[in-house]
Design a protein around this motif. Structure first.
Motif, PDB file in Angstrom:
ATOM      1  N   LYS A 113      -0.089  -2.109   1.772  1.00  0.00           N
ATOM      2  CA  LYS A 113      -1.524  -1.899   1.604  1.00  0.00           C
ATOM      3  C   LYS A 113      -2.034  -2.185   0.531  1.00  0.00           C
ATOM      4  O   LYS A 113      -3.130  -2.991   0.546  1.00  0.00           O
ATOM      5  CB  LYS A 113      -1.607  -0.384   1.631  1.00  0.00           C
ATOM      6  N   SER A 114      -1.454  -2.150  -0.631  1.00  0.00           N
ATOM      7  CA  SER A 114      -1.945  -3.038  -1.920  1.00  0.00           C
ATOM      8  C   SER A 114      -1.863  -4.391  -1.834  1.00  0.00           C
ATOM      9  O   SER A 114      -2.673  -4.952  -2.389  1.00  0.00           O
ATOM     10  CB  SER A 114      -1.098  -2.370  -3.083  1.00  0.00           C
ATOM     11  N   THR A 115      -0.890  -4.853  -1.276  1.00  0.00           N
ATOM     12  CA  THR A 115      -0.608  -6.358  -1.032  1.00  0.00           C
ATOM     13  C   THR A 115      -1.971  -6.739  -0.291  1.00  0.00           C
ATOM     14  O   THR A 115      -2.661  -7.870  -0.825  1.00  0.00           O
ATOM     15  CB  THR A 115       0.606  -6.610  -0.077  1.00  0.00           C
ATOM     16  N   PHE A 141      -8.810  -0.811  -8.456  1.00  0.00           N
ATOM     17  CA  PHE A 141      -7.239  -0.978  -8.416  1.00  0.00           C
ATOM     18  C   PHE A 141      -6.467   0.059  -8.445  1.00  0.00           C
ATOM     19  O   PHE A 141      -7.089   1.298  -8.957  1.00  0.00           O
ATOM     20  CB  PHE A 141      -6.932  -1.916  -9.917  1.00  0.00           C
ATOM     21  N   GLN A 142      -5.288   0.052  -7.721  1.00  0.00           N
ATOM     22  CA  GLN A 142      -4.458   1.300  -7.882  1.00  0.00           C
ATOM     23  C   GLN A 142      -3.994   1.564  -9.288  1.00  0.00           C
ATOM     24  O   GLN A 142      -3.823   2.817  -9.431  1.00  0.00           O
ATOM     25  CB  GLN A 142      -3.140   1.018  -6.879  1.00  0.00           C
ATOM     26  N   TYR A 143      -3.687   0.649  -9.979  1.00  0.00           N
ATOM     27  CA  TYR A 143      -3.366   0.769 -11.384  1.00  0.00           C
ATOM     28  C   TYR A 143      -4.369   0.032 -12.270  1.00  0.00           C
ATOM     29  O   TYR A 143      -3.886  -1.141 -12.485  1.00  0.00           O
ATOM     30  CB  TYR A 143      -1.930   0.423 -11.591  1.00  0.00           C
ATOM     31  N   ASP A 150      -8.169   1.015  -3.738  1.00  0.00           N
ATOM     32  CA  ASP A 150      -6.933   1.234  -3.280  1.00  0.00           C
ATOM     33  C   ASP A 150      -6.291   2.613  -4.134  1.00  0.00           C
ATOM     34  O   ASP A 150      -6.027   2.804  -5.268  1.00  0.00           O
ATOM     35  CB  ASP A 150      -6.006  -0.153  -4.063  1.00  0.00           C
ATOM     36  N   GLU A 151      -6.131   3.480  -3.130  1.00  0.00           N
ATOM     37  CA  GLU A 151      -5.583   4.862  -3.477  1.00  0.00           C
ATOM     38  C   GLU A 151      -6.591   5.379  -4.806  1.00  0.00           C
ATOM     39  O   GLU A 151      -5.842   6.002  -5.602  1.00  0.00           O
ATOM     40  CB  GLU A 151      -3.878   4.583  -3.964  1.00  0.00           C
ATOM     41  N   THR A 152      -7.398   4.980  -4.448  1.00  0.00           N
ATOM     42  CA  THR A 152      -8.504   5.602  -5.753  1.00  0.00           C
ATOM     43  C   THR A 152      -8.229   7.162  -5.918  1.00  0.00           C
ATOM     44  O   THR A 152      -8.727   7.599  -6.866  1.00  0.00           O
ATOM     45  CB  THR A 152      -9.946   5.292  -5.432  1.00  0.00           C
TER      46      THR A 152
END
Ligand SMILES: Nc1ncnc2c1ncn2[C@@H]1O[C@H](COP(=O)(O)OP(=O)(O)O)[C@@H](O)[C@H]1O
Ligand SMILES: [Mg+2]
Lengths: 256, 478
Positions: free
Chosen positions: A43-45, A87-89, A173-175
């Motif tokens: 997913k992040s990719t 961003f997720q991170y 992304d997974e916020t």
């Protein structure tokens, strides 16, 4: 009108390792798509590849954005064209104030579109409006970008940036991960407030609870680098009760 | 790294031009006759010649030190020219008499030698090769009793002050390069701020090495008398040449009771080409003494140039309650090497020192921080805070830290923090995702990293420093 985003048979790898194995996805203006799936499914990719992260090589297929070939563009050109990744991170930039960072980003994007830069004073006015979206006071702008921010503050900061930069295509992304109920509500309200007929959201999430606030038009399940199922918002509910195993045939991977 | 980063090219060193002027130059080589000749050319009093000769005789017995973490072929001291001065018929009476070619050089460098630029409020002394070519704003300062002139002029006009303070902080026998400087120094700047006077403007010197095979040995002496204060800025450039040039300066600061001296440097000597050919060897001794109670000395340096930088601006905290500060940004790229840091020597009670060092290494550059905090037995309540951060850009560079702490008093408190970070692809990508190009992204990250130092610089200097940093790091990520 051409779709905002059209991905066809997209393959991408890191080194020799293929991570995306033939993704197809079409996103039109005005839509919200949710992408779900086990940890490590890509997913992040997918989000990073759309944004142009140099660690990933596109080995096949295409990504079209408003009928331009995205894979030919530098990450900053994609951003300037209206692609935004929450961003997720989110990364920390010590010593650079949030205000300076956001104004620089805003002006770079304006410059690329042939618009005049905004001076610091006018930018303060603009910020005042945008800060309301994430229910923040002005103090946050004097802190260094994400430095020493809590996980929740970092995610809220991503939404603030999105509010300022007004993208056409926003990838989240997974916020919602690691947010308490209040922060989740703030983030979701922010997204809803920014939703317009001419922009679209691709929301990566593990949890139905976010989708109670941001209602998706489509839900896709990603497993091992492919979209294995797509459906409407009811698919998310089904996943919530059944897990992913019935779709993937394997237990949820532990990697993320 | 991404291709766009790799294709960024190194910008040329734009200060690398040579000015064609007639010079009065001594033949290369060093012996007592050369020293006598320098002293005679400058019409120096006997005490100074004696002082030079004594330093020279001491120097002959010394050996070039090799403890710093830098590498270079040995220097042939007999091949260096120890004196080169732009030829002028008579002593300069006013700025208008400065050789137009030199004026042009300084104009190119953006140095405010002209009267109109003087209005911008910076008093400038410019040292071209070995001699000072003009000190601006002198009259205005003189009305307040402030002396700001070339070292040679101070020797002529104020020999008693020179004799009283010269060598009191950095003795002629201090170290190999300081001894060499003491023997052959040609010019430099001199500042005296009398009791209770706050110097109303920043004083500024620009150093320029022009002639070939010339060593530059300036000597700067700054004295702030009781309760006085002064802020001094130093900037440096040199033409690009294939051979290395030695720069062995000495700076002495004396702050008497309650006085404050703030000394800021932006050093941008030619660094050599990407293969390490040419460039300045910057071997400098800088030291200040807080001679009385409540004195304060603050060093701020931004080091972006030179093939090799080797310097430790230091403070001797002699007076009780005196304060020493060192704020440093050192950047190495290409094949540059830097071994820099500070010494804080606490002698008096309740003396305080702060050290903030930011080392940035890129290309194949090697950057070492070397610092000494020494607390002597009498220094009750002494405090030091050291923060030492290194940033790496790419995989071929290096960062090294050598902190030495020597505490001989139990009531002292010494605190040391250190960090090493790498400008990661993820940091750059984050900023690019927000619309910034690679150059702007790196510049933003690096400037953020250096913020604590930049905010110590006077405004104009800070802007210049930020630009320089951007230029010296261009093309460094790949
Ligand atoms: N930069 C990278 N280097 C090496 N492997 C990676 C990299 N990014 C992702 N991967 C691998 O690709 C797979 C998918 O990761 P990711 O896209 O982060 O999954 P998700 O976001 O769905 O949890 C995982 O096996 C992960 O370890
Ligand atoms: Mg992920």
């Amino acid at each position: 009108m051409a779709p905002l985003l059209e991905i066809k048979d997209l393959h991408a790898s890191v080194g020799d390792k293929e991570i995306l194995k033939g993704i197809n996805l079409t996103v039109n203006a005005g839509e919200v798509h949710a992408i779900m799936g086990p940890n490590g499914s890509g997913k992040s990719t997918l989000a990073q590849v759309i944004a142009g992260h140099p660690a990933y090589t596109v080995t096949g297929g295409e990504i079209r954005y408003l009928d331009q070939d995205l894979t030919d563009m530098d990450p900053e050109e994609r951003a300037q064209a209206g692609v935004f990744l929450a961003f997720q991170y989110p990364v920390e930039i010590p010593g650079v104030t949030n205000a300076y960072f956001l104004r620089s980003a805003y002006n770079e994007i304006r410059k690329a579109r042939g618009l005049e830069e905004v001076d610091p004073i006018d930018f303060v006015d603009l910020l005042e409006e945008k800060l309301k979206v994430v229910e923040w006071g002005p103090d946050i702008m004097q802190r260094a970008v994400n430095s020493g921010f809590s996980g929740g503050e970092k995610k809220r900061n991503e939404i603030l940036q999105m509010a300022v930069l007004e993208p056409k295509l926003a990838l989240l992304d997974e916020t919602d991960s690691g947010l308490d109920i209040d922060a989740l509500r703030i983030v979701a309200n922010g997204v809803n407030a920014l939703k317009r007929p001419d922009n679209a959201y691709v929301v990566v999430t593990h949890y139905q609870r976010l989708l109670n606030h941001i209602v998706p038009d489509f839900v896709h399940v990603l497993a091992d680098g492919q979209i294995v199922k797509s459906g409407g918002k009811e698919l998310a509910l089904e996943l919530e009760s059944k897990g992913y195993e019935w779709l993937t045939g394997v237990a949820e991977a532990t990697a993320s | 790294m991404s291709e766009s980063v790799e294709t960024l090219v190194n910008r040329e060193y734009k200060w690398g031009f040579v000015t064609d002027i007639e010079a009065d130059t001594l033949p290369p080589g060093l012996n007592e006759d050369v020293i006598r000749a320098i002293s005679a050319k400058k019409q120096e009093p006997a005490f100074l010649l004696e002082w030079r000769l004594k330093a020279y005789r001491g120097w002959l017995k010394m050996t070039e030190p090799h403890w710093p973490n830098v590498q270079y072929p040995s220097i042939d001291y007999q091949k260096i020219v120890y004196y080169s001065a732009p030829r002028t018929q008579k002593p300069l009476g006013s700025l208008d008499e400065v050789d137009p070619k030199i004026r042009e050089t300084y104009d190119k460098l953006g140095i405010p030698l002209t009267e109109q630029k003087i209005l911008s409020g910076v008093a400038v002394d410019a040292v071209f090769d070995s001699v000072s070519v003009g000190t601006t704003y002198k009259k205005h300062l003189a009305e307040m009793g402030i002396i700001f002139c070339s070292f040679s002029e101070a020797v002529r006009e104020h020999p008693e002050l020179v004799q009283k303070y010269l060598g009191t902080v950095v003795p002629g026998s201090d170290n190999f390069f300081a001894a060499l400087n003491s023997a052959v120094f040609s010019d430099g700047s001199f500042v005296y701020v009398p009791k209770g006077v706050r110097c109303p403007m920043d004083l500024s010197t620009y150093f320029r090495i022009n002639a070939q095979n010339t060593g530059q040995f300036e000597r700067t002496l700054i004295i702030a008398d009781e309760g006085a204060s002064v802020s001094y800025l130093e900037g440096c450039t040199a033409p690009r040449r294939d051979e290395n040039q030695l720069h062995a300066a000495v700076v002495e600061l004396v702050a008497l009771e309650g006085a404050t001296i703030k000394y800021s440097t932006v050093q941008n000597w030619y660094a050599g080409d990407e293969d390490g050919k040419g460039g300045i060897y910057n071997f400098v001794t800088k030291r200040g003494k807080c001679a009385g109670p409540r004195a304060k000395i603050s060093w701020t340096q931004v080091e972006t140039g030179s093939a090799i930088t080797w310097k430790y601006p230091s403070v001797i905290l002699q007076g009780d309650d005196s304060v020493g500060e060192f704020y440093s940004v050192a950047v190495v790229n290409g094949r540059q090497q830097a071994d820099t840091g500070t010494k804080m020597v606490h002698l008096g009670r309740n003396t305080r020192s702060t050290i903030v060092s930011k080392g940035i290494s890129a290309g194949a550059g090697q950057n070492s921080y070397r610092g000494l905090v020494k607390v002597m037995p009498r220094a009750d309540g002494a405090r030091n805070y050291t923060q030492c951060d290194s940033m790496l850009i790419g995989n071929r560079c290096g960062a090294h830290t050598f902190p030495y702490i020597d505490v001989q008093n139990r009531t002292a408190a010494v605190e040391h923090e250190a960090s090493t970070s790498k400008i990661g692809e993820d940091q750059i990508f984050y900023l690019k995702q927000r619309g910034l190009n690679t150059e702007n992204a790196i510049s933003m990250i690096v400037n953020g990293f250096c913020k604590e130092v930049f905010r110590e610089l006077p405004m104009e200097f800070a802007v210049e420093a930020q630009k320089l940093l951007g230029i010296s790091l261009e093309g460094s990520v790949g």
